[in-house]
Write a protein that holds these residues in place. Structure first.
Motif, PDB file in Angstrom:
ATOM      1  N   ALA A   1       9.845  -5.539   2.423  1.00  0.00           N
ATOM      2  CA  ALA A   1       8.638  -5.571   1.594  1.00  0.00           C
ATOM      3  C   ALA A   1       8.508  -4.284   0.787  1.00  0.00           C
ATOM      4  O   ALA A   1       8.083  -4.313  -0.382  1.00  0.00           O
ATOM      5  CB  ALA A   1       7.399  -5.768   2.479  1.00  0.00           C
ATOM      6  N   PHE A   2       8.862  -3.163   1.390  1.00  0.00           N
ATOM      7  CA  PHE A   2       8.804  -1.880   0.689  1.00  0.00           C
ATOM      8  C   PHE A   2       9.710  -1.892  -0.539  1.00  0.00           C
ATOM      9  O   PHE A   2       9.318  -1.448  -1.625  1.00  0.00           O
ATOM     10  CB  PHE A   2       9.196  -0.752   1.639  1.00  0.00           C
ATOM     11  N   PHE A   3      10.932  -2.406  -0.378  1.00  0.00           N
ATOM     12  CA  PHE A   3      11.875  -2.434  -1.492  1.00  0.00           C
ATOM     13  C   PHE A   3      11.401  -3.381  -2.588  1.00  0.00           C
ATOM     14  O   PHE A   3      11.488  -3.056  -3.780  1.00  0.00           O
ATOM     15  CB  PHE A   3      13.267  -2.846  -0.999  1.00  0.00           C
ATOM     16  N   VAL A   4      10.911  -4.555  -2.201  1.00  0.00           N
ATOM     17  CA  VAL A   4      10.413  -5.503  -3.200  1.00  0.00           C
ATOM     18  C   VAL A   4       9.210  -4.917  -3.936  1.00  0.00           C
ATOM     19  O   VAL A   4       9.118  -4.982  -5.169  1.00  0.00           O
ATOM     20  CB  VAL A   4      10.032  -6.844  -2.544  1.00  0.00           C
ATOM     21  N   GLY A   5       8.283  -4.336  -3.169  1.00  0.00           N
ATOM     22  CA  GLY A   5       7.105  -3.745  -3.781  1.00  0.00           C
ATOM     23  C   GLY A   5       7.463  -2.618  -4.741  1.00  0.00           C
ATOM     24  O   GLY A   5       6.894  -2.516  -5.835  1.00  0.00           O
ATOM     25  N   LEU A   6       8.408  -1.776  -4.342  1.00  0.00           N
ATOM     26  CA  LEU A   6       8.832  -0.671  -5.191  1.00  0.00           C
ATOM     27  C   LEU A   6       9.500  -1.183  -6.460  1.00  0.00           C
ATOM     28  O   LEU A   6       9.292  -0.648  -7.556  1.00  0.00           O
ATOM     29  CB  LEU A   6       9.795   0.227  -4.414  1.00  0.00           C
TER      30      LEU A   6
ATOM     31  N   SER B   1      17.478  -5.226  -4.655  1.00  0.00           N
ATOM     32  CA  SER B   1      16.464  -4.367  -5.274  1.00  0.00           C
ATOM     33  C   SER B   1      17.029  -3.049  -5.770  1.00  0.00           C
ATOM     34  O   SER B   1      16.564  -2.500  -6.780  1.00  0.00           O
ATOM     35  CB  SER B   1      15.336  -4.083  -4.270  1.00  0.00           C
ATOM     36  N   ILE B   2      18.030  -2.521  -5.092  1.00  0.00           N
ATOM     37  CA  ILE B   2      18.540  -1.180  -5.402  1.00  0.00           C
ATOM     38  C   ILE B   2      19.064  -1.043  -6.834  1.00  0.00           C
ATOM     39  O   ILE B   2      18.748  -0.050  -7.506  1.00  0.00           O
ATOM     40  CB  ILE B   2      19.614  -0.772  -4.373  1.00  0.00           C
TER      41      ILE B   2
ATOM     42  N   TRP C   1       9.860  -7.600  12.545  1.00  0.00           N
ATOM     43  CA  TRP C   1       8.780  -7.092  11.701  1.00  0.00           C
ATOM     44  C   TRP C   1       9.150  -5.761  11.051  1.00  0.00           C
ATOM     45  O   TRP C   1       8.694  -5.450   9.945  1.00  0.00           O
ATOM     46  CB  TRP C   1       7.483  -6.985  12.491  1.00  0.00           C
ATOM     47  N   PHE C   2       9.971  -4.980  11.719  1.00  0.00           N
ATOM     48  CA  PHE C   2      10.477  -3.754  11.090  1.00  0.00           C
ATOM     49  C   PHE C   2      11.325  -4.106   9.870  1.00  0.00           C
ATOM     50  O   PHE C   2      11.155  -3.521   8.782  1.00  0.00           O
ATOM     51  CB  PHE C   2      11.295  -2.942  12.092  1.00  0.00           C
ATOM     52  N   LEU C   3      12.242  -5.056  10.032  1.00  0.00           N
ATOM     53  CA  LEU C   3      13.100  -5.469   8.922  1.00  0.00           C
ATOM     54  C   LEU C   3      12.280  -6.085   7.787  1.00  0.00           C
ATOM     55  O   LEU C   3      12.535  -5.821   6.607  1.00  0.00           O
ATOM     56  CB  LEU C   3      14.142  -6.482   9.422  1.00  0.00           C
ATOM     57  N   THR C   4      11.292  -6.902   8.144  1.00  0.00           N
ATOM     58  CA  THR C   4      10.453  -7.533   7.129  1.00  0.00           C
ATOM     59  C   THR C   4       9.633  -6.500   6.363  1.00  0.00           C
ATOM     60  O   THR C   4       9.462  -6.598   5.140  1.00  0.00           O
ATOM     61  CB  THR C   4       9.508  -8.561   7.780  1.00  0.00           C
ATOM     62  N   THR C   5       9.153  -5.482   7.061  1.00  0.00           N
ATOM     63  CA  THR C   5       8.363  -4.431   6.412  1.00  0.00           C
ATOM     64  C   THR C   5       9.215  -3.592   5.477  1.00  0.00           C
ATOM     65  O   THR C   5       8.795  -3.267   4.355  1.00  0.00           O
ATOM     66  CB  THR C   5       7.713  -3.532   7.475  1.00  0.00           C
TER      67      THR C   5
END
Length: 298
Positions: A38-43, A270-271, A31-35
């Motif tokens: 998600a942050f990178f995709v959302g950004l 994403s980067i 869940w840490f990795l998934t979160t």
């Protein structure tokens, strides 16, 4: 109770081995990795919309990859409810069929998360490549979907009837555990190699671009993040020995590394987009990469 039996009781309790349970570590890690993914995709999505850029196919594939990663994490959490994280001897017999079913489900979504996020990065490269580099990207994009798509299907079609995978009973399996492990090993090696090639291809494109050296190095660094996705793919190979092991606690490392592969690929894809958008916003007057290298599609 006799004195001898009373003396024996604490001795048996002292020698009883505690039940190992790695489910908290598994849940916390996936869940840490998934979160973070998600942050990178959302950004990335926010940055594109903020710059009034339309989403393109690479964005949609990346979103699909993250959704698959989240579904895999959900399936693994359900697995822990049915004793995943414990030794085989400690798993309740009534829980085993459901544990096996949801573990296959987790593996299926984990594979899709990896292949769709890799496809996203390949599609991004298609928008900036030409000539032989474009042909290489197309080959990798098609082949990685075929190779990993077959692996995803293999989760369900290796036995008939399908429910034999988690319920046992009569039926046939046309691929034993040795063949499944062998194909998984091939896929991990091919996937890692594809990540490295996709990460190195931009060097040929960017190096010939007539831009400032600092901008060139920044773009190269951003586009080369896929190397870490390749490392994650290669690191999965030693954990594949857990496939077919009766003691399911050996699967914990495989599930964690499998989740890491998808999450790292999502972040790596994403980067470059984030860097390109950030560069356009913060340095609009400086020389930029030519239009053939625009990472944001119209």
């Amino acid at each position: 109770m006799s004195a001898s039996s009373a003396a024996a009781a604490p001795s048996s309790e002292a020698t009883a081995s505690p039940i190992d349970d790695y489910s908290p570590q598994l849940n916390g890690t996936v869940w840490f990795l998934t979160t973070i993914a998600a942050f990178f995709v959302g950004l990335r999505i926010y940055a594109k919309l903020w710059r009034q850029r339309r989403l393109w196919w690479d964005d949609y594939f990346l979103i699909a990859g993250w959704i698959s990663l989240a579904l895999s994490a959900i399936a693994l959490t359900i697995c822990t409810h049915f004793d995943l994280g414990k030794h085989g001897r400690d798993i309740k017999p009534k829980n085993l069929p459901l544990l096996l079913f949801w573990s296959y489900m987790a593996g299926f979504w984990s594979i899709l998360a990896a292949v769709w996020s890799k496809s996203s990065f390949a599609l991004t490269l298609l928008s900036i490549s030409d000539g032989w580099t474009r042909k290489v990207v197309w080959f990798i994009l098609i082949s990685i979907n075929l190779v990993m798509g077959f692996l995803a299907a293999l989760q369900w079609v290796q036995c008939w009837p399908i429910h034999k995978l988690w319920l046992g009973g009569p039926g046939i399996c046309w691929m034993g555990f040795k063949r499944v492990r062998a194909y998984n090993t091939f896929v991990a090696a091919y996937s890692g190699s594809a990540d490295v090639v996709l990460a190195l291809l931009p060097w040929q494109i960017i190096w010939r671009a007539k831009i400032r050296r600092s901008e060139k190095l920044g773009a190269l660094f951003a586009m080369s993040m896929g190397v870490f996705a390749g490392i994650a793919s290669f690191s999965k190979i030693p954990t594949l020995t857990a496939i077919g092991n009766a003691d399911m606690i050996t699967m914990i490392s495989l599930y964690i590394v499998g989740t890491a592969e998808g999450a790292i690929t999502i972040m790596a894809a994403s980067i470059p987009i984030l860097r390109a958008l950030f560069h356009q916003k913060t340095a609009p007057t400086t020389p930029s990469i030519p239009s053939s290298f625009k990472l944001t599609q119209p």
